[in-house]
Scaffold this motif. Structure first.
Motif, PDB file in Angstrom:
ATOM      1  N   LYS A   8      -1.164  50.635 -45.198  1.00  0.00           N
ATOM      2  CA  LYS A   8      -0.341  51.848 -45.147  1.00  0.00           C
ATOM      3  C   LYS A   8      -1.227  53.074 -45.271  1.00  0.00           C
ATOM      4  O   LYS A   8      -2.111  53.111 -46.134  1.00  0.00           O
ATOM      5  N   THR A  10      -1.349  57.654 -44.256  1.00  0.00           N
ATOM      6  CA  THR A  10      -0.594  58.779 -43.687  1.00  0.00           C
ATOM      7  C   THR A  10      -0.687  58.717 -42.159  1.00  0.00           C
ATOM      8  O   THR A  10       0.309  58.666 -41.448  1.00  0.00           O
ATOM      9  N   SER A  11      -1.942  58.689 -41.665  1.00  0.00           N
ATOM     10  CA  SER A  11      -2.180  58.653 -40.222  1.00  0.00           C
ATOM     11  C   SER A  11      -3.573  58.067 -39.985  1.00  0.00           C
ATOM     12  O   SER A  11      -4.529  58.488 -40.661  1.00  0.00           O
ATOM     13  N   THR A  12      -3.675  57.126 -39.091  1.00  0.00           N
ATOM     14  CA  THR A  12      -5.010  56.569 -38.796  1.00  0.00           C
ATOM     15  C   THR A  12      -5.921  57.668 -38.263  1.00  0.00           C
ATOM     16  O   THR A  12      -7.138  57.643 -38.467  1.00  0.00           O
ATOM     17  N   ALA A  31      -3.545  50.527 -38.825  1.00  0.00           N
ATOM     18  CA  ALA A  31      -2.651  50.515 -39.985  1.00  0.00           C
ATOM     19  C   ALA A  31      -1.358  49.809 -39.591  1.00  0.00           C
ATOM     20  O   ALA A  31      -0.882  49.953 -38.466  1.00  0.00           O
ATOM     21  N   GLN A  34       2.377  53.861 -40.793  1.00  0.00           N
ATOM     22  CA  GLN A  34       1.878  55.234 -41.039  1.00  0.00           C
ATOM     23  C   GLN A  34       3.048  56.071 -41.561  1.00  0.00           C
ATOM     24  O   GLN A  34       4.176  55.962 -41.076  1.00  0.00           O
ATOM     25  N   ALA A  37       2.352  60.069 -39.286  1.00  0.00           N
ATOM     26  CA  ALA A  37       1.626  60.011 -38.009  1.00  0.00           C
ATOM     27  C   ALA A  37       2.069  61.161 -37.124  1.00  0.00           C
ATOM     28  O   ALA A  37       3.176  61.681 -37.256  1.00  0.00           O
ATOM     29  N   SER A  47       6.310  55.482 -36.968  1.00  0.00           N
ATOM     30  CA  SER A  47       5.333  54.382 -37.084  1.00  0.00           C
ATOM     31  C   SER A  47       5.688  53.381 -38.164  1.00  0.00           C
ATOM     32  O   SER A  47       4.966  53.242 -39.167  1.00  0.00           O
ATOM     33  N   TRP A  53      -0.684  50.542 -34.340  1.00  0.00           N
ATOM     34  CA  TRP A  53      -1.091  51.943 -34.543  1.00  0.00           C
ATOM     35  C   TRP A  53      -2.593  51.973 -34.831  1.00  0.00           C
ATOM     36  O   TRP A  53      -3.035  51.355 -35.799  1.00  0.00           O
TER      37      TRP A  53
END
Ligand code: BTN
Length: 230
Positions: A8, A10-12, A31, A34, A37, A47, A53
């Motif tokens: 997990k 926030t954003s890749t 991930a 997200q 994302a 996501s 992702w």
């Protein structure tokens, strides 16, 4: 290749951008889920668990090649998804099936001196079972009824991205390939401009500069928020 497999985040994209200055080799961040994302123009990207992702980082990328790289990544993702159904490209770089979005691509670059790191963010709705009502999208599972092996698809997409990025063809030749798979060709579309005004046109083709040519004008990628089929 160096891989960061997160459950997990926030954003890749944010994670990759945060660690990139410490690394000297290409790397991949995936991930399962997200929580923040983003897509083009900082739009939220849904996501949940089940989807694929990832952010693929190419270090020392030639900045002049970024415009063509964006098109090449769309071709690579489309080709990988064509093993499931008749996947097409909705200009500028969504991958769709039956006019419904199945994948989104976000390409960002960070310049440090004369060195550029390219962040190729790809979201593929693989095993997403449902979407909030305001999101017009579909998943491979919803379209085919079959669960996708995300690891296998990831390997396939990465090798196709590497293959397309290695092509020496120029922008115009790559645009020719995009036109072969254009979902909106000769279709009525509603184009939303950056200032949120809308216009209804028939999409014709993508020109050699990567702009969308329609019966009511020519549109630059930077001036368009979204394109929807009528
Ligand atoms: C778009 O359609 O506007 C692009 C969507 C890109 C989503 C992917 S998912 C992996 C990576 N991490 C993000 O926060 N965004 C990209």
């Amino acid at each position: 290749m160096l891989k960061f497999k997160l459950s997990k985040v926030t954003s890749t994209q944010d994670f990759a951008e945060a660690i990139s200055s410490m690394l000297y080799e290409d790397f991949l961040v995936t991930a399962e889920e997200q929580t923040k994302a983003r897509g083009r123009y900082k739009r939220a990207w849904y996501s949940p668990k089940g989807g694929l992702w990832f952010t693929y980082v190419k270090k020392n990328f030639n900045a002049e090649e970024i415009p063509v790289a964006t098109l090449k990544v769309s071709l690579a993702v489309r080709e990988a998804l064509s093993s499931f159904f008749d996947a097409k490209i909705r200009w500028p770089n969504d991958v769709v099936v039956n006019d419904k979005k199945v994948s989104g691509i976000l390409i960002e670059a960070i310049y440090v001196g004369d060195v550029t790191d390219l962040f190729i963010g790809v979201g593929i709705n693989t095993n997403v079972k449902e979407f909030p009502p305001d999101i017009k999208a579909t998943s491979i599972l919803l379209e085919t009824g079959k669960e996708v092996n995300n690891d296998e698809l990831l390997n396939d997409v990465i090798s196709k991205i590497d293959y397309y990025l290695s092509l020496k063809e120029d922008f115009e030749e790559i645009v020719g390939k995009i036109n072969n798979y254009l979902s909106i060709k000769d279709k009525k579309v509603v184009i939303t401009r950056r200032d949120e005004t809308k216009v209804e046109c028939t999409a014709l083709f993508v020109d050699k500069f990567g702009r969308l040519v329609t019966d009511c004008g020519i549109f630059e990628v930077e001036d368009v928020l979204r394109v929807e089929s009528k």
